[in-house]
Design a protein around this motif. Structure first.
Motif, PDB file in Angstrom:
ATOM      1  N   ALA A 140      46.899  22.963  25.849  1.00  0.00           N
ATOM      2  CA  ALA A 140      47.605  23.389  27.063  1.00  0.00           C
ATOM      3  C   ALA A 140      46.833  24.473  27.809  1.00  0.00           C
ATOM      4  O   ALA A 140      46.697  24.444  29.050  1.00  0.00           O
ATOM      5  CB  ALA A 140      49.001  23.899  26.683  1.00  0.00           C
ATOM      6  N   ALA A 141      46.289  25.468  27.065  1.00  0.00           N
ATOM      7  CA  ALA A 141      45.508  26.525  27.709  1.00  0.00           C
ATOM      8  C   ALA A 141      44.228  25.963  28.311  1.00  0.00           C
ATOM      9  O   ALA A 141      43.809  26.338  29.423  1.00  0.00           O
ATOM     10  CB  ALA A 141      45.195  27.620  26.683  1.00  0.00           C
ATOM     11  N   GLY A 142      43.604  25.054  27.576  1.00  0.00           N
ATOM     12  CA  GLY A 142      42.356  24.456  28.096  1.00  0.00           C
ATOM     13  C   GLY A 142      42.593  23.698  29.386  1.00  0.00           C
ATOM     14  O   GLY A 142      41.770  23.733  30.314  1.00  0.00           O
ATOM     15  N   GLN A 143      43.729  23.001  29.495  1.00  0.00           N
ATOM     16  CA  GLN A 143      44.015  22.246  30.717  1.00  0.00           C
ATOM     17  C   GLN A 143      44.179  23.185  31.903  1.00  0.00           C
ATOM     18  O   GLN A 143      43.744  22.894  33.027  1.00  0.00           O
ATOM     19  CB  GLN A 143      45.292  21.411  30.491  1.00  0.00           C
ATOM     20  N   GLN A 144      44.849  24.341  31.622  1.00  0.00           N
ATOM     21  CA  GLN A 144      45.024  25.324  32.693  1.00  0.00           C
ATOM     22  C   GLN A 144      43.683  25.901  33.139  1.00  0.00           C
ATOM     23  O   GLN A 144      43.451  26.140  34.333  1.00  0.00           O
ATOM     24  CB  GLN A 144      45.945  26.454  32.215  1.00  0.00           C
ATOM     25  N   VAL A 145      42.768  26.128  32.215  1.00  0.00           N
ATOM     26  CA  VAL A 145      41.424  26.646  32.574  1.00  0.00           C
ATOM     27  C   VAL A 145      40.683  25.624  33.422  1.00  0.00           C
ATOM     28  O   VAL A 145      40.036  25.949  34.422  1.00  0.00           O
ATOM     29  CB  VAL A 145      40.638  26.996  31.292  1.00  0.00           C
ATOM     30  N   LEU A 146      40.762  24.359  33.022  1.00  0.00           N
ATOM     31  CA  LEU A 146      40.077  23.309  33.781  1.00  0.00           C
ATOM     32  C   LEU A 146      40.622  23.207  35.201  1.00  0.00           C
ATOM     33  O   LEU A 146      39.885  22.854  36.143  1.00  0.00           O
ATOM     34  CB  LEU A 146      40.215  21.968  33.066  1.00  0.00           C
ATOM     35  N   ASP A 147      41.928  23.496  35.342  1.00  0.00           N
ATOM     36  CA  ASP A 147      42.536  23.454  36.681  1.00  0.00           C
ATOM     37  C   ASP A 147      42.292  24.734  37.476  1.00  0.00           C
ATOM     38  O   ASP A 147      42.764  24.869  38.614  1.00  0.00           O
ATOM     39  CB  ASP A 147      44.046  23.205  36.568  1.00  0.00           C
ATOM     40  N   GLY A 148      41.599  25.711  36.850  1.00  0.00           N
ATOM     41  CA  GLY A 148      41.302  26.967  37.545  1.00  0.00           C
ATOM     42  C   GLY A 148      42.442  27.952  37.534  1.00  0.00           C
ATOM     43  O   GLY A 148      42.443  28.912  38.306  1.00  0.00           O
ATOM     44  N   HIS A 149      43.404  27.760  36.635  1.00  0.00           N
ATOM     45  CA  HIS A 149      44.541  28.671  36.547  1.00  0.00           C
ATOM     46  C   HIS A 149      44.342  29.578  35.334  1.00  0.00           C
ATOM     47  O   HIS A 149      44.902  29.358  34.263  1.00  0.00           O
ATOM     48  CB  HIS A 149      45.853  27.906  36.430  1.00  0.00           C
ATOM     49  N   ALA A 196      47.558  31.420  34.076  1.00  0.00           N
ATOM     50  CA  ALA A 196      48.454  30.507  33.371  1.00  0.00           C
ATOM     51  C   ALA A 196      47.935  30.202  31.969  1.00  0.00           C
ATOM     52  O   ALA A 196      48.700  30.115  31.002  1.00  0.00           O
ATOM     53  CB  ALA A 196      48.626  29.219  34.153  1.00  0.00           C
ATOM     54  N   ALA A 197      46.588  30.058  31.847  1.00  0.00           N
ATOM     55  CA  ALA A 197      46.009  29.792  30.536  1.00  0.00           C
ATOM     56  C   ALA A 197      46.247  30.958  29.587  1.00  0.00           C
ATOM     57  O   ALA A 197      46.584  30.772  28.398  1.00  0.00           O
ATOM     58  CB  ALA A 197      44.503  29.533  30.681  1.00  0.00           C
ATOM     59  N   ALA A 198      46.117  32.186  30.106  1.00  0.00           N
ATOM     60  CA  ALA A 198      46.373  33.361  29.268  1.00  0.00           C
ATOM     61  C   ALA A 198      47.841  33.411  28.841  1.00  0.00           C
ATOM     62  O   ALA A 198      48.173  33.758  27.706  1.00  0.00           O
ATOM     63  CB  ALA A 198      45.993  34.639  30.022  1.00  0.00           C
ATOM     64  N   GLY A 199      48.754  33.041  29.770  1.00  0.00           N
ATOM     65  CA  GLY A 199      50.174  33.036  29.429  1.00  0.00           C
ATOM     66  C   GLY A 199      50.476  32.033  28.341  1.00  0.00           C
ATOM     67  O   GLY A 199      51.266  32.307  27.422  1.00  0.00           O
ATOM     68  N   VAL A 200      49.863  30.839  28.442  1.00  0.00           N
ATOM     69  CA  VAL A 200      50.081  29.820  27.409  1.00  0.00           C
ATOM     70  C   VAL A 200      49.577  30.314  26.060  1.00  0.00           C
ATOM     71  O   VAL A 200      50.211  30.139  25.013  1.00  0.00           O
ATOM     72  CB  VAL A 200      49.387  28.505  27.805  1.00  0.00           C
ATOM     73  N   ALA A 201      48.400  30.963  26.061  1.00  0.00           N
ATOM     74  CA  ALA A 201      47.833  31.474  24.813  1.00  0.00           C
ATOM     75  C   ALA A 201      48.718  32.541  24.194  1.00  0.00           C
ATOM     76  O   ALA A 201      48.972  32.552  22.974  1.00  0.00           O
ATOM     77  CB  ALA A 201      46.430  32.032  25.067  1.00  0.00           C
ATOM     78  N   LEU A 202      49.204  33.477  25.046  1.00  0.00           N
ATOM     79  CA  LEU A 202      50.084  34.531  24.526  1.00  0.00           C
ATOM     80  C   LEU A 202      51.387  33.940  23.976  1.00  0.00           C
ATOM     81  O   LEU A 202      51.911  34.368  22.941  1.00  0.00           O
ATOM     82  CB  LEU A 202      50.390  35.548  25.633  1.00  0.00           C
ATOM     83  N   PHE A 203      51.962  32.950  24.676  1.00  0.00           N
ATOM     84  CA  PHE A 203      53.194  32.302  24.222  1.00  0.00           C
ATOM     85  C   PHE A 203      52.993  31.621  22.866  1.00  0.00           C
ATOM     86  O   PHE A 203      53.823  31.732  21.959  1.00  0.00           O
ATOM     87  CB  PHE A 203      53.646  31.278  25.266  1.00  0.00           C
ATOM     88  N   THR A 204      51.831  30.949  22.711  1.00  0.00           N
ATOM     89  CA  THR A 204      51.545  30.265  21.446  1.00  0.00           C
ATOM     90  C   THR A 204      51.384  31.264  20.309  1.00  0.00           C
ATOM     91  O   THR A 204      51.900  31.075  19.201  1.00  0.00           O
ATOM     92  CB  THR A 204      50.281  29.409  21.581  1.00  0.00           C
ATOM     93  N   LEU A 205      50.648  32.366  20.618  1.00  0.00           N
ATOM     94  CA  LEU A 205      50.458  33.395  19.582  1.00  0.00           C
ATOM     95  C   LEU A 205      51.804  34.024  19.191  1.00  0.00           C
ATOM     96  O   LEU A 205      52.052  34.331  18.021  1.00  0.00           O
ATOM     97  CB  LEU A 205      49.486  34.470  20.081  1.00  0.00           C
ATOM     98  N   GLY A 206      52.672  34.220  20.183  1.00  0.00           N
ATOM     99  CA  GLY A 206      53.989  34.790  19.899  1.00  0.00           C
ATOM    100  C   GLY A 206      54.808  33.888  18.980  1.00  0.00           C
ATOM    101  O   GLY A 206      55.470  34.364  18.043  1.00  0.00           O
ATOM    102  N   GLN A 207      54.748  32.577  19.258  1.00  0.00           N
ATOM    103  CA  GLN A 207      55.491  31.652  18.395  1.00  0.00           C
ATOM    104  C   GLN A 207      54.909  31.620  16.985  1.00  0.00           C
ATOM    105  O   GLN A 207      55.635  31.530  15.994  1.00  0.00           O
ATOM    106  CB  GLN A 207      55.484  30.246  18.999  1.00  0.00           C
ATOM    107  N   ALA A 208      53.577  31.734  16.887  1.00  0.00           N
ATOM    108  CA  ALA A 208      52.960  31.774  15.566  1.00  0.00           C
ATOM    109  C   ALA A 208      53.386  33.019  14.801  1.00  0.00           C
ATOM    110  O   ALA A 208      53.648  32.979  13.590  1.00  0.00           O
ATOM    111  CB  ALA A 208      51.443  31.726  15.702  1.00  0.00           C
ATOM    112  N   ALA A 209      53.464  34.155  15.531  1.00  0.00           N
ATOM    113  CA  ALA A 209      53.900  35.400  14.886  1.00  0.00           C
ATOM    114  C   ALA A 209      55.343  35.288  14.400  1.00  0.00           C
ATOM    115  O   ALA A 209      55.700  35.756  13.312  1.00  0.00           O
ATOM    116  CB  ALA A 209      53.757  36.572  15.869  1.00  0.00           C
TER     117      ALA A 209
END
Length: 781
Positions: free
Chosen positions: A171-180, A183-196
């Motif tokens: 999901a983060a990679g797709q946002q980076v490819l789209d130039g967002h 949004a990619a950082a938000g997806v990464a933080l959300f994923t890390l939060g769920q892992a925590a």
């Protein structure tokens, strides 16, 4: 127990939690991993359903936007992966109270990654082609799925992180490819939060499970210690290694085994317990059960087995649990043992008392019923037959009543000895209670053999007994039933044998009867007759008939015998020979007898003063002291003088001396009521009670009169003896059953003072009897 710190006492390291490395206490972590895998198995159906629901939601969002073949292909991949993961989880055999290897948890990472890869297709290939609004909806579906995974799959941390990592990276990679970038950082933080969140919840679960394990170990230790030091039945501790050899043997255990405390270490536990049977291979069932438990590494308790110590058999009770080393490997067993020989002997004694008769030492009703049920089950299994005999002693009650219960008990012991000697292979006898015995025949394929055995029983039990200087003569009646013909259950077969015994007793005893289907019909008829008899008085169905009694010389009427008759609305005229014994069995004789006394006295009060009325009294009526009150009230109410009432009793009354029947008779005689001895010579004749009881007359049974009329010398001699005896005691004699003039002339010549029979009149209805009494003279028919 291990001395290493457990997860319940320190912070849980991430390495063991993620199954990246072994924990400080491998045995405890092995149990924790089993709990994680068991939780994953329970959540497998929910996980599968959540994936399908997410896939359907995505289908609805992309319908008409993404080509159908693409979304269908993706759904197929998702369903296949989700189903595979669910099946793998469900097929695991780990239990929450078991043990699991670290590799079993590590393999779950591939399952999580596979599910993440299936869902990664959505952000990588579908989302770039979706409109803004639809794209947001797809993101919401992925976010919900991510949160659900973090919470529901928390026990399997490695699988959850694998799922989150793959899906979050896509999901983060797709946002980076789209130039967002944001949004990619938000997806990464959300994923890390769920892992925590997942790790936090997993740590909590691990700490909770570790605490439970610690408590279980403490409980086990405390239980062992309590049984060792506080419970007197737990005598020693024992311990084995993985090869079932004794290690760290306590001195008390060695002494209990009869071995040296040093030399016992290293010996096979099973060989020690087997003793001399080790070489022969004939092991006790308890030892085999112990071997199975040790082989399966299962905890056990209360396992009893016999052991031979110094040539004597002892009984031990063992309890133990498996031990595990630091690496989680099986290390053997630790347990306690106790010598329960005395307790077992006590239990065996109690069991014997529960199943054996204390007087005769024969099996009692419980064991007989169990044996019959087993015999019937075996017969059904092999297609054969089994048999059941009920045995009732004839005339035993007379022995009890005349000689006392101690002599009766000794007689029962002698009967049991004779009966036991008749039992062959496949037969068992027992005492059901009182004077009733039973025989179970396991193989009754040949009914003739069973019937011959019944005849032998009657013949053997009917031989004279010598008990305390008394020669006792009793008999036996037998009822036989064969299963499954006469009953498919033990209860039905016993019932059939009881009906057959009833027929034997009804035939006079000393015989055996086999069950016949018609016996059930007869029993049903007796039941219906009894029900009708219970209401016969209320319905007015009972009435009295009066048979004349006349002076043998003059033919003058002296009285009537009141005879009970029953005309039932359902059964018509019922014979007294049928309903009077039924009334005695059903305990209806007391109210019926009281009605007869009142009715007979009321009618006799209408007759001339010299005409008496005779009433038959059952022995059962004389067992009730209230019968005296019944007679007194009847005389007082009707005004009939006591000397005009004559009560007729049979000799069987005097078999009840211990129950007060004689005392009741004495009280009746004190009232002035006359007493007649009926059917003299047909029962338990004894001259003793004739001298003790004030009889006014003796009635000679019709069987002697008829036999004497045919010229039988024995009958003539008996009548002459009775007449002579009565004269010497100042008693009258009444001859019953006189039906011809020749019989009348004969009994008159023999000295009988009164006669009764059809020659002088049949039993008359009340009106005819009243008319005859008022004429005073009876005319010959």
């Amino acid at each position: 127990m291990s001395t290493q710190p457990s997860p319940s006492r320190v912070a849980v390291d991430l390495g063991p939690l993620l199954a990246l490395r072994e924990g400080t206490d491998p045995a405890e972590w092995s149990r924790i991993r089993a709990t994680q895998l068991a939780a994953g198995r329970q959540a497998a159906p929910l996980l599968f359903a959540a994936n399908l629901a997410g896939g359907v939601a995505m289908l609805l969002l992309t319908l008409g936007i993404v080509p159908v073949w693409q979304i269908a292909g993706w759904l197929a991949i998702l369903a296949a992966v989700a189903a595979t993961v669910a099946v793998r989880r469900l097929r695991t055999h780990h239990r929450s109270d078991g043990y699991a290897e670290i590799e079993a948890v590590r393999r779950t990472a591939w399952e999580g990654a596979a599910l993440g890869a299936a869902w990664a297709i959505v952000p990588l290939f579908f989302c770039p082609h979706l409109p803004a609004g639809i794209d947001a909806g797809a993101g919401m579906v992925l976010a919900v799925l991510t949160v659900a995974a973090a919470f529901s799959l928390a026990p399997l941390v490695l699988a959850t992180i694998g799922f989150l990592a793959v899906l979050g990276l896509a999901a983060a990679g797709q946002q980076v490819l789209d130039g967002h970038g944001a949004a990619a950082a938000g997806v990464a933080l959300f994923t890390l939060g769920q892992a925590a969140i997942c790790v936090t919840r997993a740590r909590g679960l691990v700490v909770l499970r570790a605490a439970e394990i610690a408590l279980e170990e403490r409980d086990e230790t405390v239980s062992l210690l309590l049984r060792e030091f506080e419970d007197h039945t737990a005598d020693w501790l024992w311990e084995t290694d993985a090869a079932r050899r004794v290690v760290k043997a306590s001195p008390r255990f060695a002494v209990a085994c009869g071995l040296d405390p040093v030399g016992i270490n290293g010996m096979s536990l099973l060989q020690i317990l087997a003793g001399p049977s080790w070489d022969s291979g004939r092991f006790a069932p308890g030892l085999r059960a112990l071997a199975e438990k040790l082989k399966a590494r299962e905890s056990f308790r209360d396992l009893r087995l016999p052991v031979i110590i110094d040539g004597q058999e002892r009984w031990w009770e063992l309890a133990a649990s498996p031990r595990y080393g630091e690496g989680g490997q099986f290390a053997g067993f630790r347990g306690v043992g106790s010598d329960v020989t005395e307790q077992r002997a006590s239990s065996d004694k109690i069991a014997r008392l529960a199943r054996y008769d204390t007087l005769t030492e024969l099996p009692n009703r419980l064991l007989i019923n169990e044996s019959l049920a087993r015999a019937m089950a075996d017969a059904e299994r092999w297609g054969s037959r089994s048999a059941f005999m009920l045995i009732d002693l004839d005339r035993f009650k007379a022995v009890n009543d005349t000689l006392g219960h101690l002599v009766g008990d000794r007689l029962l012991v002698r009967v049991a000895e004779r009966l036991a000697q008749l039992m062959g292979e496949g037969s068992m006898c027992g005492r059901l209670g009182g004077d009733e015995f039973a025989v179970v025949v396991s193989d009754a394929s040949d009914p003739n053999l069973v019937e011959r055995q019944a005849h032998r029983i009657i013949e053997t039990l009917s031989r004279p007994y010598e008990v305390d200087g008394n020669t006792l003569h009793i008999g036996a009646s037998v009822g036989l039933a064969i299963g499954p013909r006469d009953g498919r259950t033990a209860e039905m077969l016993i019932r059939s044998a009881d009906l057959a015994l009833y027929r034997s007793k009804d035939a006079g005893g000393g015989v055996f009867h086999a069950y016949e289907p018609k016996l059930h019909a007869e029993a049903e008829e007796r039941r219906l007759l009894e029900m009708a008899l219970r209401t016969a008085l209320e319905r007015g169905e009972l009435h009295l008939a009066y048979q004349p009694v006349v002076d043998a010389g003059t033919g003058q009427l002296t009285g009537f015998e009141a005879l009970l008759r029953w005309h039932s609305a359902e059964f018509g005229n019922v014979s007294p020979a049928k309903f009077i014994p039924l009334a005695e069995e059903a305990r209806l004789i007391a109210p019926i007898g009281a009605w007869v006394v009142r009715t007979a006295c009321a009618e006799a009060a209408r007759w001339p003063g010299h005409v008496r009325v005779a009433v038959n009294v059952s022995p059962d009526q004389l067992q009730d002291a209230g019968f005296v009150t019944t007679v007194t009230q009847a005389l007082a109410t009707t005004g009939l003088p006591a000397e005009r009432l004559e009560l007729e009793v049979t000799e069987s009354v005097f078999m009840h001396e211990g129950t007060g029947a004689v005392r009741v008779l004495e009280r009746l005689l004190d009232l002035g009521v006359r007493l007649s001895l009926d059917d003299f010579g047909t029962g338990y004749s004894s001259l003793g009670y004739l001298s003790r009881t004030r009889f006014s007359s003796i009635k000679i049974d019709r069987s002697f009169v008829q036999a004497a009329a045919k010229g039988e010398r024995e009958a003539l001699a008996i009548i002459r003896a009775v007449v002579a005896l009565a004269r010497s005691l100042g008693m009258a004699t009444t001859a019953e059953g006189v039906e011809t003039q020749a019989e009348h002339r004969m009994v008159e010549e023999l000295g009988c003072t009164k006669v009764q029979g059809y020659f002088f009149g049949r039993p008359l209805p009340v009106e005819e009897a009243r008319a005859l009494a008022n004429r005073r003279i009876a005319h010959a028919a």
